[in-house]
Scaffold this active site. Structure first.
Site, PDB file in Angstrom:
ATOM      1  N   SER A   1       0.802  -1.223   0.000  1.00  0.00           N
ATOM      2  CA  SER A   1       0.000   0.000   0.000  1.00  0.00           C
ATOM      3  C   SER A   1       0.836   1.274   0.000  1.00  0.00           C
ATOM      4  O   SER A   1       0.332   2.337  -0.343  1.00  0.00           O
ATOM      5  CB  SER A   1      -0.961   0.023   1.185  1.00  0.00           C
ATOM      6  OG  SER A   1      -0.275   0.265   2.384  1.00  0.00           O
TER       7      SER A   1
ATOM      8  N   LYS B   1       0.804   4.748   6.710  1.00  0.00           N
ATOM      9  CA  LYS B   1       0.222   5.595   5.661  1.00  0.00           C
ATOM     10  C   LYS B   1       0.844   6.983   5.723  1.00  0.00           C
ATOM     11  O   LYS B   1       1.496   7.353   6.686  1.00  0.00           O
ATOM     12  CB  LYS B   1      -1.294   5.736   5.831  1.00  0.00           C
ATOM     13  CG  LYS B   1      -2.049   4.423   5.930  1.00  0.00           C
ATOM     14  CD  LYS B   1      -2.030   3.631   4.656  1.00  0.00           C
ATOM     15  CE  LYS B   1      -2.691   2.257   4.877  1.00  0.00           C
ATOM     16  NZ  LYS B   1      -2.446   1.355   3.804  1.00  0.00           N
TER      17      LYS B   1
END
Length: 181
Positions: free
Chosen positions: A40, A83
């Site tokens: 990701s 993230k």
């Protein structure tokens, strides 16, 4: 046993206790190793890379836009997400025509991540609370992030730290830059 041996034994035990205490203190309050799982954050971070988290900076300041942070998702135990911070407290985030907008202005320098196919929760203006952050994976079309209800806005108190240093693989050893590029 003579006094000298007893003193040496207690000295060794005190040394061992000090090492354990310092190790606990460091991993609890200063830094911690973590491993990237999944793609990701590709191409910035790859699966199985090992990073060092800075856990002390956020005790003195708030996360900044583009910093890479680690936090637990709301509904999963023993799991941590990594993230990039995109939206800051009090801002409105919206993804329109594949691009990120903050308070109605296109996020500058966001072109390098590519068009976002699924805006998720950010299809409509997403207002962040005074202690909330909007995070996205760098691999925008293959990331579970703030666009998904299971993540949503990340509360300040849930952020464990920021990724600052890559220790593995050795070919990528070094500090992580705040913004990909």
């Amino acid at each position: 046993m003579n006094k000298h041996r007893v003193r040496r034994l207690f000295g060794a035990l005190a040394c061992i206790c000090l090492v354990f205490f310092l190790t606990w203190f460091f991993t609890e309050f200063v830094g911690q190793r973590t491993e990237v799982e999944g793609m990701s954050m590709s191409p910035t971070l790859q699966d199985k890379e090992n990073l060092i988290l800075d856990k002390i900076s956020y005790r003195f300041r708030d996360p900044k836009r583009y910093e890479i942070v680690v936090f637990p998702p709301k509904y999963k135990e023993n799991t941590y997400y990594i993230k990039r911070v995109i939206g800051l407290p009090g801002e409105t985030v919206e993804i329109w025509k594949g691009e990120v907008y903050i308070d109605g202005q296109r996020l500058p320098g966001d072109d390098s991540y590519g068009k976002i196919e699924d805006p998720g929760l950010a299809a409509e203006p997403f207002l962040l609370g005074e202690d909330e952050y909007f995070v996205l994976g760098d691999n925008r079309n293959d990331s579970i992030d703030s666009r998904e209800p299971e993540v949503g806005a990340v509360r300040r108190e849930d952020i464990l730290g920021r990724a600052v240093f890559r220790v593995w693989p050795l070919t990528e050893f070094g500090f992580l830059s705040r913004k990909r590029g």
